[in-house]
Design a protein around this motif. Structure first.
Motif, PDB file in Angstrom:
ATOM      1  N   MET A   1       0.836  -1.208   0.000  1.00 25.53           N
ATOM      2  CA  MET A   1       0.000   0.000   0.000  1.00 25.53           C
ATOM      3  C   MET A   1       0.867   1.252   0.000  1.00 25.53           C
ATOM      4  N   ARG A   2       1.967   1.236   0.759  1.00 30.00           N
ATOM      5  CA  ARG A   2       2.850   2.399   0.793  1.00 30.00           C
ATOM      6  C   ARG A   2       3.510   2.621  -0.576  1.00 30.00           C
ATOM      7  N   VAL A   3       3.937   1.538  -1.221  1.00 31.03           N
ATOM      8  CA  VAL A   3       4.525   1.648  -2.556  1.00 31.03           C
ATOM      9  C   VAL A   3       3.507   2.223  -3.534  1.00 31.03           C
ATOM     10  N   PHE A   4       2.273   1.745  -3.451  1.00 29.22           N
ATOM     11  CA  PHE A   4       1.217   2.217  -4.346  1.00 29.22           C
ATOM     12  C   PHE A   4       0.980   3.717  -4.158  1.00 29.22           C
ATOM     13  N   VAL A   5       0.870   4.167  -2.905  1.00 26.87           N
ATOM     14  CA  VAL A   5       0.628   5.592  -2.640  1.00 26.87           C
ATOM     15  C   VAL A   5       1.795   6.437  -3.149  1.00 26.87           C
ATOM     16  N   ARG A   6       3.023   5.968  -2.893  1.00 30.05           N
ATOM     17  CA  ARG A   6       4.185   6.715  -3.347  1.00 30.05           C
ATOM     18  C   ARG A   6       4.256   6.765  -4.871  1.00 30.05           C
ATOM     19  N   ALA A   7       3.937   5.652  -5.523  1.00 32.11           N
ATOM     20  CA  ALA A   7       3.952   5.610  -6.990  1.00 32.11           C
ATOM     21  C   ALA A   7       2.888   6.533  -7.571  1.00 32.11           C
ATOM     22  N   ALA A   8       1.707   6.561  -6.942  1.00 36.07           N
ATOM     23  CA  ALA A   8       0.641   7.440  -7.421  1.00 36.07           C
ATOM     24  C   ALA A   8       1.049   8.901  -7.265  1.00 36.07           C
ATOM     25  N   SER A   9       1.754   9.219  -6.192  1.00 36.41           N
ATOM     26  CA  SER A   9       2.183  10.595  -5.948  1.00 36.41           C
ATOM     27  C   SER A   9       3.307  11.009  -6.897  1.00 36.41           C
ATOM     28  N   ALA A  10       4.266  10.080  -7.111  1.00 39.86           N
ATOM     29  CA  ALA A  10       5.433  10.408  -7.929  1.00 39.86           C
ATOM     30  C   ALA A  10       5.184  10.218  -9.408  1.00 39.86           C
ATOM     31  N   GLY A  11       4.183   9.408  -9.727  1.00 36.57           N
ATOM     32  CA  GLY A  11       3.878   9.170 -11.136  1.00 36.57           C
ATOM     33  C   GLY A  11       4.718   8.085 -11.766  1.00 36.57           C
ATOM     34  N   SER A  12       5.543   7.385 -10.975  1.00 39.85           N
ATOM     35  CA  SER A  12       6.326   6.281 -11.541  1.00 39.85           C
ATOM     36  C   SER A  12       6.721   5.304 -10.442  1.00 39.85           C
ATOM     37  N   LEU A  13       6.848   4.050 -10.838  1.00 37.88           N
ATOM     38  CA  LEU A  13       7.277   3.028  -9.889  1.00 37.88           C
ATOM     39  C   LEU A  13       8.759   3.176  -9.550  1.00 37.88           C
ATOM     40  N   SER A  14       9.558   3.627 -10.492  1.00 38.14           N
ATOM     41  CA  SER A  14      10.990   3.782 -10.215  1.00 38.14           C
ATOM     42  C   SER A  14      11.222   4.870  -9.173  1.00 38.14           C
ATOM     43  N   ALA A  15      10.458   5.955  -9.237  1.00 34.06           N
ATOM     44  CA  ALA A  15      10.585   7.017  -8.225  1.00 34.06           C
ATOM     45  C   ALA A  15      10.144   6.503  -6.856  1.00 34.06           C
ATOM     46  N   ALA A  16       9.047   5.724  -6.835  1.00 32.28           N
ATOM     47  CA  ALA A  16       8.585   5.141  -5.576  1.00 32.28           C
ATOM     48  C   ALA A  16       9.642   4.204  -5.011  1.00 32.28           C
ATOM     49  N   ALA A  17      10.274   3.424  -5.887  1.00 33.23           N
ATOM     50  CA  ALA A  17      11.306   2.481  -5.443  1.00 33.23           C
ATOM     51  C   ALA A  17      12.491   3.216  -4.832  1.00 33.23           C
ATOM     52  N   ARG A  18      12.929   4.312  -5.473  1.00 30.27           N
ATOM     53  CA  ARG A  18      14.058   5.079  -4.931  1.00 30.27           C
ATOM     54  C   ARG A  18      13.719   5.635  -3.541  1.00 30.27           C
ATOM     55  N   HIS A  19      12.517   6.158  -3.404  1.00 34.52           N
ATOM     56  CA  HIS A  19      12.114   6.752  -2.132  1.00 34.52           C
ATOM     57  C   HIS A  19      12.069   5.713  -1.014  1.00 34.52           C
ATOM     58  N   MET A  20      11.681   4.482  -1.347  1.00 38.84           N
ATOM     59  CA  MET A  20      11.497   3.449  -0.326  1.00 38.84           C
ATOM     60  C   MET A  20      12.689   2.513  -0.207  1.00 38.84           C
ATOM     61  N   GLY A  21      13.743   2.784  -0.950  1.00 37.18           N
ATOM     62  CA  GLY A  21      14.970   2.008  -0.809  1.00 37.18           C
ATOM     63  C   GLY A  21      14.839   0.586  -1.309  1.00 37.18           C
ATOM     64  N   MET A  22      14.129   0.400  -2.422  1.00 37.54           N
ATOM     65  CA  MET A  22      14.007  -0.924  -3.024  1.00 37.54           C
ATOM     66  C   MET A  22      14.228  -0.819  -4.522  1.00 37.54           C
ATOM     67  N   SER A  23      14.349  -1.955  -5.165  1.00 42.14           N
ATOM     68  CA  SER A  23      14.564  -1.959  -6.608  1.00 42.14           C
ATOM     69  C   SER A  23      13.258  -1.685  -7.346  1.00 42.14           C
TER      70      SER A  23
END
Length: 299
Positions: A7-29
């Motif tokens: 859920m946190r990844v989903f919210v971050r991806a929706a905010s950033a507009g990309s999964l790669s940006a969400a991944a960088r923010h959350m320290g995952m690939s």
């Protein structure tokens, strides 16, 4: 996949507009971030994003789900913060199970100072001589006197506990003073029913209880103070720890006897608490407080 992390990844991806940006923010690939969103979509049975090579766009179901996640995740963060704070700051209800006589004499008088030091801790003091299960009873800690059975519980020794055979002077004047354990069968021996070293039929002596001595008595009780009162009244002999009989000995109401066999050591006084690599701060505070209190004035 962990649903909350997804859920946190989903919210971050929706905010950033990309999964790669969400991944960088959350320290995952990026691949792991994609797996989290895929797991959510598989669980829900709907698409959450319209995906392109350049940007993500929420579907209608994704918009509804985002709104729900934005309500739920702050509540989860608050609950986690409140729980974590109890490991840092002593607060909340502390449930203590302690033996009745020992608790009344030595634990209850310590509570006021502890409460002054830790005003955000509320204490429930359960006074009982029964060996209650800490985990099943939801107790935070317990005081146990005697030899500890094998268990996963953590233990900290607070002190030692000497045993004594005692009787009132009036009883000894009337019945005589025993000098050998073999003479106990001729006396009225009042027994404590919750002790392994005395069961109303025999008392154990020696360092490991190797000497079993037959006894008789007209009173059995599951509380040491009841036996103390009977002994002070001249009813018979008692086999009790010093913390029960010490004051009566000092006042001359009881006399301690020396026999030809050593009393069986009762064991130590311990504080026990459930196994936890990082116990709550309220538990650590009480364990340390008791250890310091008994180091200054051993019972």
């Amino acid at each position: 996949m962990d649903r909350i992390t997804s859920m946190r990844v989903f919210v971050r991806a929706a905010s950033a507009g990309s999964l790669s940006a969400a991944a960088r923010h959350m320290g995952m690939s990026p691949a792991m971030a994609t797996k989290h969103v895929n797991a959510l979509e598989a669980r829900l049975g709907v698409k959450l994003f319209h995906r392109s090579t350049r940007r993500l766009a929420l579907t209608e179901a994704g918009s509804d789900y985002l709104e729900a996640c934005q309500r739920i995740l702050p509540d989860i963060d608050e609950a986690e913060a409140a729980a974590a704070s109890q490991r840092i700051k002593a607060t909340g209800l502390l449930r203590m199970n302690v033996p009745l006589s020992f608790g009344s004499r030595f634990i209850a008088p310590l509570i006021p100072e502890f409460s002054r030091q830790y005003p955000e801790v509320k204490i429930e003091l359960g006074l009982s001589d029964a060996q209650l299960d800490l985990i099943a009873g939801n107790w935070d800690l317990a005081i146990r006197i005697g030899r500890l059975a094998d268990s996963p519980l953590q233990a900290r020794r607070l002190g030692d506990c000497a045993m004594l055979i005692c009787a009132a002077p009036a009883y000894l004047d009337r019945r005589g003073v025993p000098r050998r354990v073999a003479e106990l069968s001729q006396h009225n021996c009042l027994s404590y029913t919750l002790s392994a070293m005395q069961n109303g039929k025999q008392w154990l002596f020696g360092l490991d209880g190797e000497f079993a001595v037959p006894i008789n008595g007209d009173l059995l009780a599951n509380n040491g103070d009841a036996l103390l009162a009977a002994a002070v009244g001249g009813q018979g002999l008692i086999y009790q720890p010093h913390f029960i009989v010490g004051d009566a000995l000092d006042r001359g109401e009881l006399v301690a006897l020396e026999l030809d066999k050593p009393v069986m050591p009762l064991g130590g006084i311990h504080v026990l608490y459930p196994p936890d690599r990082r116990p709550p701060a309220k538990v650590r505070a009480m364990v340390d407080y008791l250890a310091q209190a008994f180091a200054r004035t051993p019972p």
